[in-house]
Design a protein around this motif. Structure first.
Motif, PDB file in Angstrom:
ATOM      1  N   ASP A   1      -2.082  15.735   9.818  1.00 15.90           N
ATOM      2  CA  ASP A   1      -2.064  16.287  11.180  1.00 15.90           C
ATOM      3  C   ASP A   1      -1.961  17.794  11.066  1.00 15.90           C
ATOM      4  N   THR A   2      -2.925  18.481  11.686  1.00 16.99           N
ATOM      5  CA  THR A   2      -2.951  19.939  11.640  1.00 16.99           C
ATOM      6  C   THR A   2      -2.443  20.493  12.959  1.00 16.99           C
ATOM      7  N   PHE A   3      -1.473  21.413  12.868  1.00 16.04           N
ATOM      8  CA  PHE A   3      -0.928  22.044  14.066  1.00 16.04           C
ATOM      9  C   PHE A   3      -1.747  23.290  14.368  1.00 16.04           C
ATOM     10  N   THR A   4      -2.255  23.366  15.583  1.00 17.21           N
ATOM     11  CA  THR A   4      -3.006  24.550  16.006  1.00 17.21           C
ATOM     12  C   THR A   4      -2.365  25.085  17.271  1.00 17.21           C
ATOM     13  N   GLY A   5      -2.008  26.356  17.268  1.00 15.95           N
ATOM     14  CA  GLY A   5      -1.376  26.958  18.439  1.00 15.95           C
ATOM     15  C   GLY A   5      -0.074  26.255  18.753  1.00 15.95           C
ATOM     16  N   VAL A   6       0.087  25.843  20.010  1.00 19.71           N
ATOM     17  CA  VAL A   6       1.316  25.166  20.422  1.00 19.71           C
ATOM     18  C   VAL A   6       1.210  23.656  20.307  1.00 19.71           C
ATOM     19  N   SER A   7       0.032  23.145  19.982  1.00 24.61           N
ATOM     20  CA  SER A   7      -0.167  21.704  19.883  1.00 24.61           C
ATOM     21  C   SER A   7       0.508  21.156  18.630  1.00 24.61           C
ATOM     22  N   ARG A   8       1.392  20.197  18.835  1.00 24.47           N
ATOM     23  CA  ARG A   8       2.090  19.543  17.718  1.00 24.47           C
ATOM     24  C   ARG A   8       1.806  18.035  17.745  1.00 24.47           C
ATOM     25  N   ALA A   9       0.634  17.669  18.234  1.00 22.77           N
ATOM     26  CA  ALA A   9       0.280  16.258  18.341  1.00 22.77           C
ATOM     27  C   ALA A   9       0.126  15.656  16.949  1.00 22.77           C
ATOM     28  N   ARG A  10       0.573  14.422  16.804  1.00 19.73           N
ATOM     29  CA  ARG A  10       0.505  13.729  15.515  1.00 19.73           C
ATOM     30  C   ARG A  10      -0.359  12.472  15.662  1.00 19.73           C
ATOM     31  N   PHE A  11      -1.649  12.674  15.860  1.00 17.93           N
ATOM     32  CA  PHE A  11      -2.580  11.564  16.056  1.00 17.93           C
ATOM     33  C   PHE A  11      -2.769  10.769  14.772  1.00 17.93           C
ATOM     34  N   GLN A  12      -2.820  11.454  13.627  1.00 19.16           N
ATOM     35  CA  GLN A  12      -3.008  10.756  12.358  1.00 19.16           C
ATOM     36  C   GLN A  12      -1.793   9.883  12.025  1.00 19.16           C
ATOM     37  N   LEU A  13      -0.604  10.340  12.389  1.00 21.06           N
ATOM     38  CA  LEU A  13       0.586   9.523  12.165  1.00 21.06           C
ATOM     39  C   LEU A  13       0.505   8.248  12.997  1.00 21.06           C
ATOM     40  N   GLN A  14       0.001   8.371  14.226  1.00 23.29           N
ATOM     41  CA  GLN A  14      -0.146   7.186  15.077  1.00 23.29           C
ATOM     42  C   GLN A  14      -1.129   6.193  14.443  1.00 23.29           C
ATOM     43  N   LYS A  15      -2.234   6.708  13.875  1.00 19.41           N
ATOM     44  CA  LYS A  15      -3.186   5.829  13.182  1.00 19.41           C
ATOM     45  C   LYS A  15      -2.517   5.131  12.000  1.00 19.41           C
ATOM     46  N   LEU A  16      -1.726   5.908  11.249  1.00 13.87           N
ATOM     47  CA  LEU A  16      -1.033   5.344  10.092  1.00 13.87           C
ATOM     48  C   LEU A  16      -0.068   4.239  10.510  1.00 13.87           C
ATOM     49  N   LEU A  17       0.666   4.481  11.598  1.00 14.29           N
ATOM     50  CA  LEU A  17       1.628   3.482  12.047  1.00 14.29           C
ATOM     51  C   LEU A  17       0.959   2.198  12.531  1.00 14.29           C
ATOM     52  N   MET A  18      -0.322   2.288  12.929  1.00 14.16           N
ATOM     53  CA  MET A  18      -1.036   1.095  13.372  1.00 14.16           C
ATOM     54  C   MET A  18      -1.483   0.219  12.198  1.00 14.16           C
ATOM     55  N   ILE A  19      -1.608   0.823  10.996  1.00 14.79           N
ATOM     56  CA  ILE A  19      -2.120   0.025   9.878  1.00 14.79           C
ATOM     57  C   ILE A  19      -1.047  -0.380   8.859  1.00 14.79           C
ATOM     58  N   VAL A  20       0.132   0.237   8.897  1.00 13.09           N
ATOM     59  CA  VAL A  20       1.150  -0.117   7.908  1.00 13.09           C
ATOM     60  C   VAL A  20       1.654  -1.544   8.131  1.00 13.09           C
TER      61      VAL A  20
ATOM     62  N   SER B   1       0.839  -1.195   0.000  1.00 13.10           N
ATOM     63  CA  SER B   1       0.000   0.000   0.000  1.00 13.10           C
ATOM     64  C   SER B   1       0.875   1.246   0.000  1.00 13.10           C
ATOM     65  N   MET B   2       0.309   2.327  -0.535  1.00 13.47           N
ATOM     66  CA  MET B   2       1.030   3.608  -0.602  1.00 13.47           C
ATOM     67  C   MET B   2       0.211   4.636   0.164  1.00 13.47           C
ATOM     68  N   TYR B   3       0.827   5.246   1.197  1.00  8.33           N
ATOM     69  CA  TYR B   3       0.144   6.237   2.022  1.00  8.33           C
ATOM     70  C   TYR B   3       0.849   7.585   1.910  1.00  8.33           C
ATOM     71  N   ALA B   4       0.085   8.637   2.111  1.00  9.05           N
ATOM     72  CA  ALA B   4       0.658   9.990   2.125  1.00  9.05           C
ATOM     73  C   ALA B   4       0.468  10.558   3.519  1.00  9.05           C
ATOM     74  N   TYR B   5       1.525  11.162   4.046  1.00  8.60           N
ATOM     75  CA  TYR B   5       1.430  11.798   5.370  1.00  8.60           C
ATOM     76  C   TYR B   5       1.810  13.261   5.255  1.00  8.60           C
ATOM     77  N   VAL B   6       0.954  14.101   5.846  1.00 10.86           N
ATOM     78  CA  VAL B   6       1.151  15.551   5.825  1.00 10.86           C
ATOM     79  C   VAL B   6       0.992  16.071   7.244  1.00 10.86           C
ATOM     80  N   ALA B   7       1.888  16.948   7.665  1.00  6.19           N
ATOM     81  CA  ALA B   7       1.787  17.589   8.983  1.00  6.19           C
ATOM     82  C   ALA B   7       2.211  19.036   8.823  1.00  6.19           C
ATOM     83  N   GLY B   8       1.380  19.953   9.321  1.00  6.73           N
ATOM     84  CA  GLY B   8       1.744  21.363   9.218  1.00  6.73           C
ATOM     85  C   GLY B   8       0.657  22.282   9.714  1.00  6.73           C
ATOM     86  N   THR B   9       0.826  23.561   9.401  1.00  3.58           N
ATOM     87  CA  THR B   9      -0.117  24.582   9.830  1.00  3.58           C
ATOM     88  C   THR B   9      -1.274  24.683   8.843  1.00  3.58           C
ATOM     89  N   THR B  10      -2.324  25.358   9.243  1.00  3.90           N
ATOM     90  CA  THR B  10      -3.496  25.508   8.378  1.00  3.90           C
ATOM     91  C   THR B  10      -3.355  26.664   7.404  1.00  3.90           C
TER      92      THR B  10
END
Length: 194
Positions: free
Chosen positions: A41-60, A2-11
Motif C-alpha cells: 500500500d502506497t501512501f500519497t498525500g493525505v491518503s492512508r488507504a490500505r486497499f492491498q491489506l483488505q485484499k490480503l485479509l480476504m485471502i488469508v 502460505s506466507m505473505y509480506a505486507y508493506v505500507a509506506g511512502t514512495t
C-alpha cells in the motif's frame, strides 16, 4: 500454509527511512523467505488507504503467516489496529515482525495497552494545552475590559471633548495634536460615562 509480506509506506526511495516502501521491502528481502505474494500500500498525500491489506485479509486462511516490518504499519490508528489484531487472532493468523514471530494473542493486549497509554497521554497533553489557551484568552479579555474601564477621564479630556463637539475632527486634530482615532475613542469613552 502460505506466507505473505505486507508493506505500507511512502514512495520515498531512501532505504534508511523506516517509513518508506524501499526500506521495508529491503528488510523483508533480508529475511530470505520465499513469500507467496507481496501486498504493498502506497501512501500519497493525505491518503492512508490500505486497499492491498483488505485484499490480503480476504485471502488469508487459518495457519497462514503475514510478515511485516512493523505491526503499526498495518493500520493508521490504535482502534483499527486493535480490531485487526483481534480479527487475525480469531483466524489464527501469525504475524512476523522484526525477524521475530509474534503470536497475535500475546502481543495484542500489550500493544493495545501501550498504545492506549500513549493516546491517553497525548489526549491529556492536548487538554492541558487547550486549558492554557482558554486561561490566556480569558486573561486577555479581562485585561481589555479593565483597560477600558480603568482609564480615568481627566479635566483635559473633557476640554478636548468640548472642543471636538464644538468643531470638527480636523480642527480638533490641529489644536490638540491627537490623531482622529484617539479623538474618536476619547469621545466614545466620555459618552459612555454620561
Amino acid at each position: 500454509m502460505s506466507m505473505y509480506a505486507y508493506v505500507a509506506g511512502t514512495t520515498n526511495d531512501d532505504i534508511n527511512d523506516k517509513g518508506s516502501i524501499a526500506c521495508q521491502i529491503d528488510f523483508l528481502k533480508q529475511t530470505n523467505v520465499d513469500y507467496d505474494a507481496y501486498y504493498v500500500d502506497t501512501f500519497t498525500g493525505v491518503s492512508r488507504a490500505r486497499f492491498q491489506l483488505q485484499k490480503l485479509l480476504m485471502i488469508v486462511k487459518p495457519g497462514d503467516m503475514i510478515d511485516v516490518m512493523d505491526v503499526s504499519n498495518m493500520m493508521s490508528n490504535i482502534r483499527e489496529l486493535s480490531c485487526l489484531l483481534y480479527y487475525l487472532d480469531d483466524l489464527q493468523i501469525t504475524i512476523y515482525s522484526d525477524n521475530v514471530e509474534l503470536d497475535v494473542g500475546s502481543i495484542r493486549d500489550q500493544f493495545t495497552i501501550a498504545m492506549m497509554c500513549r493516546a491517553e497521554k497525548l489526549t491529556m497533553m492536548q487538554q492541558e494545552l487547550n486549558r492554557k489557551k482558554m486561561c490566556h484568552l480569558k486573561r486577555q479579555i479581562d485585561l481589555r475590559r479593565n483597560k477600558d474601564n480603568k482609564r480615568e477621564i481627566t479635566q483635559n479630556d473633557y476640554q478636548i471633548y468640548k472642543l471636538l463637539m464644538s468643531s470638527n475632527y480636523k480642527t480638533a486634530q490641529r489644536k490638540t495634536g491627537l490623531s482622529r482615532s484617539t479623538l474618536y475613542r476619547l469621545k466614545k469613552r466620555i459618552q459612555k460615562r454620561k
